[in-house]
Design a protein around this motif. Structure first.
Motif, short mmCIF file in Angstrom:
data_model
loop_
_atom_site.label_atom_id
_atom_site.label_comp_id
_atom_site.label_asym_id
_atom_site.label_seq_id
_atom_site.Cartn_x
_atom_site.Cartn_y
_atom_site.Cartn_z
N PRO A 217 0.87 -1.96 -0.09
CA PRO A 217 0.08 -0.04 -0.29
C PRO A 217 1.02 1.34 0.38
O PRO A 217 -0.20 2.51 -1.02
N LEU A 218 2.40 1.11 1.05
CA LEU A 218 3.18 2.12 1.04
C LEU A 218 2.87 2.82 -0.64
O LEU A 218 3.55 4.17 -1.25
N LEU A 219 3.49 1.41 -1.30
CA LEU A 219 4.31 1.25 -3.36
C LEU A 219 3.34 2.73 -3.86
O LEU A 219 3.91 3.16 -4.67
N GLN A 220 2.13 1.93 -3.27
CA GLN A 220 0.84 2.05 -4.66
C GLN A 220 1.05 4.14 -4.29
O GLN A 220 0.91 4.10 -5.35
N GLU A 221 0.60 4.71 -2.83
CA GLU A 221 1.41 5.74 -2.66
C GLU A 221 2.06 6.56 -3.16
O GLU A 221 1.68 7.36 -3.66
N TYR A 222 3.17 6.23 -3.08
CA TYR A 222 3.96 7.04 -3.46
C TYR A 222 4.50 6.83 -4.88
O TYR A 222 4.82 7.86 -5.04
N PHE A 223 4.17 5.93 -5.11
CA PHE A 223 3.94 5.86 -7.31
C PHE A 223 2.61 6.13 -7.65
O PHE A 223 2.45 6.23 -9.23
N PHE A 224 1.71 6.62 -7.57
CA PHE A 224 0.44 6.85 -7.43
C PHE A 224 0.21 5.74 -8.32
O PHE A 224 -0.62 5.93 -9.91
N GLU A 225 0.32 4.94 -7.70
CA GLU A 225 -0.06 3.67 -8.68
C GLU A 225 0.46 3.18 -9.76
O GLU A 225 -0.26 2.56 -10.75
N ASP A 226 1.54 4.05 -9.93
CA ASP A 226 2.08 3.83 -11.49
C ASP A 226 2.67 1.78 -11.31
O ASP A 226 3.91 1.77 -10.67
N TRP A 227 2.26 0.84 -11.38
CA TRP A 227 2.59 -0.27 -11.27
C TRP A 227 3.62 -0.66 -12.07
O TRP A 227 4.57 -1.68 -11.24
N THR A 228 4.36 -0.33 -13.18
CA THR A 228 5.76 -0.28 -13.66
C THR A 228 6.93 -0.33 -12.56
O THR A 228 7.67 -1.19 -13.00
N ARG A 229 6.67 0.87 -11.95
CA ARG A 229 7.97 1.58 -11.44
C ARG A 229 7.35 0.99 -10.19
O ARG A 229 9.08 -0.08 -9.78
N ILE A 230 6.57 0.34 -9.51
CA ILE A 230 6.24 -1.23 -8.34
C ILE A 230 7.08 -1.36 -8.72
O ILE A 230 7.80 -2.11 -8.17
N GLN A 231 6.77 -2.29 -9.87
CA GLN A 231 7.23 -3.87 -9.73
C GLN A 231 8.87 -4.23 -10.31
O GLN A 231 9.76 -4.68 -10.02
N LEU A 232 9.49 -2.70 -10.31
CA LEU A 232 11.13 -2.10 -10.44
C LEU A 232 11.17 -2.49 -8.89
O LEU A 232 12.77 -3.19 -8.75
N VAL A 233 10.74 -1.30 -8.50
CA VAL A 233 10.49 -1.71 -6.69
C VAL A 233 11.25 -3.32 -6.06
O VAL A 233 12.41 -3.82 -5.28
N LEU A 234 10.42 -4.66 -6.67
CA LEU A 234 9.92 -5.76 -6.26
C LEU A 234 10.56 -6.49 -7.09
O LEU A 234 10.94 -7.86 -7.18
N ASN A 235 11.98 -6.03 -8.10
CA ASN A 235 12.22 -6.59 -9.06
C ASN A 235 11.61 -7.51 -9.96
O ASN A 235 11.28 -8.31 -10.57
N ASP A 236 9.90 -7.48 -9.40
CA ASP A 236 8.63 -8.63 -10.28
C ASP A 236 9.10 -8.73 -11.66
O ASP A 236 8.90 -9.05 -12.66
N HIS A 237 10.12 -7.94 -12.09
CA HIS A 237 9.85 -7.76 -13.67
C HIS A 237 10.94 -8.92 -14.24
O HIS A 237 11.39 -9.05 -15.68
N ARG A 238 11.74 -9.40 -13.24
CA ARG A 238 12.81 -10.10 -13.85
C ARG A 238 12.77 -11.53 -13.27
O ARG A 238 13.36 -12.52 -13.17
N LYS A 239 11.55 -11.55 -12.40
CA LYS A 239 10.67 -12.82 -11.97
C LYS A 239 10.24 -13.63 -12.68
O LYS A 239 9.51 -12.73 -13.25
N SER A 240 10.17 -15.21 -12.00
CA SER A 240 9.24 -15.48 -13.00
C SER A 240 7.89 -15.82 -12.22
O SER A 240 7.65 -15.17 -11.35
N ARG A 241 6.74 -15.71 -12.96
CA ARG A 241 5.39 -14.82 -12.83
C ARG A 241 4.66 -15.48 -11.60
O ARG A 241 4.16 -14.34 -10.60
N GLU A 242 5.19 -16.17 -10.61
CA GLU A 242 5.04 -17.30 -10.01
C GLU A 242 5.67 -16.40 -8.99
O GLU A 242 4.54 -16.58 -7.64
N HIS A 243 6.75 -15.91 -8.80
CA HIS A 243 6.59 -14.86 -7.65
C HIS A 243 6.74 -13.56 -7.92
O HIS A 243 7.12 -12.81 -7.17
N CYS A 244 5.99 -13.10 -8.24
CA CYS A 244 6.08 -11.76 -8.53
C CYS A 244 4.58 -11.44 -7.97
O CYS A 244 3.24 -12.22 -7.77
N PHE A 245 4.88 -10.07 -7.33
CA PHE A 245 3.87 -9.73 -6.70
C PHE A 245 2.69 -8.75 -7.30
O PHE A 245 1.28 -8.71 -6.90
#
Length: 811
Positions: free
Chosen positions: A659-687
């Protein structure tokens, strides 16, 4: 001061300065072993460390981390310490348990600022106005407790530096005594709340009137400058003594002189009844008849009849009177010392003819705010009894320096002892605790005092109680063994409180007052402070060379801010950048940055994921994608200290981090993915995952204009350790720590992993909480559960002791 031969000269790195630590070489000869804490344990003794500004702290050397158990971030900043400079540790020749810290500049660095290398002659006083600023979760509000104690009770702070429970308890005492006030700024908070304003009130006759009411800051300033102008010996015992609130004239009206006359002549005057003599009246009916005989037109239940009846028959010799100023202040405390009499008022030409002789015990100027005495506001009625729920008798006892059952009450509701025991009821005879399981445990004060008396006489020690040796030492004792031995984990702490004294309101040893302003940047600072924004500056405070006064707009009185009122504020930089803060406020406050303390998490590992590294990587990415003011604080992860489980980590990410990342990035999910490294993880491990929409199924065969990418939270990822390890490194898999030691008892197995983590398994299943069963096993095995300081073993120390004992018994 020249360094001795054993002195340690430690070059400071950028990392050491950022983290605020001084690491000590493992082969050092300066500190003897008694000052070194074993891993997960306590030292035999602590030493005093004198900082360059003269402050003294009791500390030790942490053997596990080879560093001092103190943070020096503020000290480094204050003395302009830079990478490459040296921290010099040396003995104090005057004492074997005192050491001195000084700094030396790196010879290769230009001498742009001189580093102090000797102890200052005088201890530096804390700044009058301070703001702790930083991202959320960095401990800003947490730090205000220490900052307040640094001002109000520095000695206690020094002696209990590492005991947060003791520090918070002392802080709560200062709050109760009125030495600390806490307020939160918000968009609706105003000058009238902070300084003074008008409030509509109904008087005792039901008439609407407007009264000038002081705000929280002016109240605190008044309390800081109030002085006792008259003082006499007070009653020794306040127990069962009745206390009455009484108004002596209207402090804003034509009869304001009544108060001064009463104080000067040693009596209290009542304005109801005029100069009618009620001396021979026997009851309320007689009082009413005398009113009628004097020509008054009123009913039996009218307030004038009630006031005179109370003044004659209910107020007794020995009772106390609290004289108020409006509904929010009091200005005198007196003791009734004689019977009623009528006084002649021809000379004064007023109606104050009803009199009781009074010994004025305390007279205050200016008047004190009601918080110094009361739990709620005074009423407009001229005379009425202050019931125990309304008046705080411990505060009254403190003002009069008297003894009372309440003022010496040993325990206070809300205090916590041990692990999860909270006081829910306290009296002179009984303390009732809420146990960790929610059940109630009543314990008689007599039992605790009996044990305390035995400890005082030397018959027992606290360790004897803790180790169930009471009845070995006191064979003829009539105490209940089930209670004494059954609660040996909590009784020593309660007995220790009996030995140390009451939990009564204990005021600051200084005359200083502290106002803590939380979220200062969320309010309209210019509107709230008004003309006082100039006066908060240290050089403009009362008594300073450039002191200033202002005339307040409502009361039309002259006002200045005393030099013993300290302002401590917090500011969340994620709410508003520091650069956007009112420039007038910036010039008048010192700023202390609170950064995420990664090292606070360095021992925490969850399913092979190092939490400190996890936070560091996310913050590095946030700083690149956004800025440093929006980093994540370490406090979000501190629950993992006691419960390092994937379930707790999952709850932290679900309820706080995402929720804090959503507030920080105004729900810019691409940048939230970058913080969580989701763009480089397998789909099952992505938040956070992208939703692949079937546009034809949704809209049919048509072109969909301005379509946007949809995202959703992958709930299953929160329970997968690989999802968290992937934040650090997308190819890393969480390690499964090996079992280094284990002990068995029946169907229970206690394991110590290679990471140091303690686990308890039952019938092959891992239990979510290890500590309760460890305590049970330790008790059954008769093991020591506390360090020599009295502090309970942490889970690792307790687990190691249980494993050792189980293996010893098995062999």
């Amino acid at each position: 001061m020249a360094a001795g031969e054993e002195a340690l000269r430690i070059r400071l790195t950028q990392g050491a300065i950022d983290n605020g630590y001084i690491r000590v070489p493992s082969d050092q000869q300066l500190f003897p072993s008694r000052f070194i804490a074993v891993p997960d344990g306590e030292p035999e003794e602590r030493f005093s460390l004198i900082l360059p500004d003269g402050r003294v702290f009791r500390t030790c050397l942490l053997g596990k981390y080879s560093r001092l158990q103190l943070r020096f971030g503020a000290t480094f900043k204050k003395h302009h310490v830079q990478p490459g400079d040296f921290a010099v540790l040396d003995r104090d020749p005057a004492s074997s348990d005192r050491y001195v810290l000084t700094f030396e500049r790196d010879p290769a660095r230009p001498d742009t600022t001189s580093l102090p290398v000797t102890i200052a002659d005088n201890v530096a006083m804390p700044d009058l106005n301070r703001i702790f600023y930083g991202p959320p979760g960095t401990g800003k509000t947490y730090a205000t407790v220490t900052a307040a104690l640094e001002i109000l009770d520095p000695q206690f702070l020094s002696e209990n530096q590492d005991d947060r429970e003791a520090l918070k308890s002392r802080f709560d005492q200062l709050v109760a005594a009125g030495d600390v006030r806490f307020v939160t700024f918000h968009q609706s908070f105003s000058y009238e709340d902070f300084v003074e304003g008008l409030r509509a009130e109904n008087d005792e006759n039901g008439q609407l009137r407007y009264e000038i009411v002081d705000g929280v800051f002016k109240n605190l300033c008044t309390a800081a400058t109030a002085r006792v102008t008259e003082q006499r010996e007070a009653p020794v015992d306040l127990e069962n003594r009745r206390v009455w609130k009484m108004s002596l004239g209207n402090w804003l009206g034509d009869d304001a002189y009544i108060f001064d006359e009463c104080i000067e002549n040693g009596y209290a005057l009542l304005g109801y009844g005029g100069t009618t003599d009620f001396s021979d009246c026997k009851d309320r009916e007689d009082v009413f008849d005398r009113f009628i005989a004097s020509g008054e037109s009123l009913t039996r239940d009218s307030y004038p009849v009630s006031a005179v009846n109370t003044f004659l028959f209910k107020v007794s010799e020995g009772d106390l009177l609290v004289v108020t100023e409006g509904n929010s202040k009091f200005r005198a405390i007196g003791q009734v010392i004689g019977d009623y009499r009528r006084v002649d008022r021809k000379e004064q030409n007023d109606s104050y003819g009803q009199c009781r002789p009074v010994k004025w015990l305390r007279v205050y100027k200016p008047s004190l705010p009601l918080e110094q005495l009361m739990n709620n506001q005074f009423s407009q009625m001229t005379l009425y009894e202050l019931r125990p729920g309304a008046i705080d008798m411990s505060k009254l006892a403190a003002l009069l320096n008297s003894r009372s059952e309440i003022s010496t009450q040993i325990f206070k509701v809300g205090e916590q002892f041990g692990t999860g025991y909270e006081v829910v009821f306290a009296s002179a005879d009984l303390v009732e605790l809420a146990k960790p399981n929610g059940n109630r445990l009543p314990i008689g004060i007599g039992l605790l005092k009996t044990l305390a008396d035995h400890v005082k006489k030397g018959d027992l020690t606290l360790d004897d109680i803790r180790e169930k040796r009471v009845f070995d030492k006191l064979s003829d004792s009539k105490l209940e063994p089930y209670l004494v031995n059954g609660y040996n984990n909590i009784l020593p702490r309660l007995v220790e409180r009996c030995l140390s004294g009451a939990a009564a309101v204990s005021a600051s040893k200084s005359n200083a007052k502290v106002l803590i302003i939380d979220e200062i940047n969320r309010g309209n600072v210019s509107r709230i402070f008004g003309e006082l924004i100039t006066l908060v500056e240290p050089s403009k405070r009362h008594g300073a060379p450039e002191a200033l006064e202002v005339v307040l707009p409502y009361s039309k009185t002259r006002f200045s801010i005393p030099s013993n009122v300290f302002l401590i504020a917090t500011m969340n930089t994620a709410d508003r950048s520091l650069t956007g803060l009112d420039i007038a406020l910036r010039r008048r406050f010192s700023f202390q940055e609170m950064v995420p303390q990664i090292e606070e998490l360095e021992d925490i590992e969850v399913s092979g994921v190092e939490v400190s590294e996890l936070l560091k990587v996310m913050n590095d990415r946030i700083e690149v994608l956004l800025d440093r003011e929006h980093r994540l604080g370490h406090a979000y992860f501190l629950d993992l200290r006691s419960q390092p489980t994937i379930e707790v980590l999952s709850a932290i990410f679900r309820q706080k981090i995402i929720p804090l990342l959503q507030e920080y990035f105004f729900e810019d999910w691409t940048r939230i993915q970058l913080v969580l490294n989701d763009h480089r993880k397998s789909r099952e491990h992505c938040f956070v995952v992208e939703v692949k929409d079937d546009l034809e199924a949704l809209f049919g065969e048509t072109n969909v204009p301005g379509q946007r990418v949809r995202w959703e939270i992958n709930e299953e990822a929160f329970d997968l350790p690989a999802a968290y390890s992937g934040i650090i490194d997308h190819v890393r898999q969480p390690l499964s720590p090996e079992t280094e030691f284990e002990g068995r008892k029946g169907h229970l197995t206690v394991k110590q992993l290679s990471t140091g983590t303690i686990q308890v398994w039952e019938n092959g299943a891992l239990l979510p909480e290890a500590r309760p069963l460890l305590w049970k096993l330790a008790t059954e095995l008769g093991l020591k559960t506390h360090y020599s300081s009295g502090k309970e073993y942490n889970t690792r120390s307790l687990g190691a002791a249980v494993i050792s004992a189980l293996n010893a018994s098995a062999s």
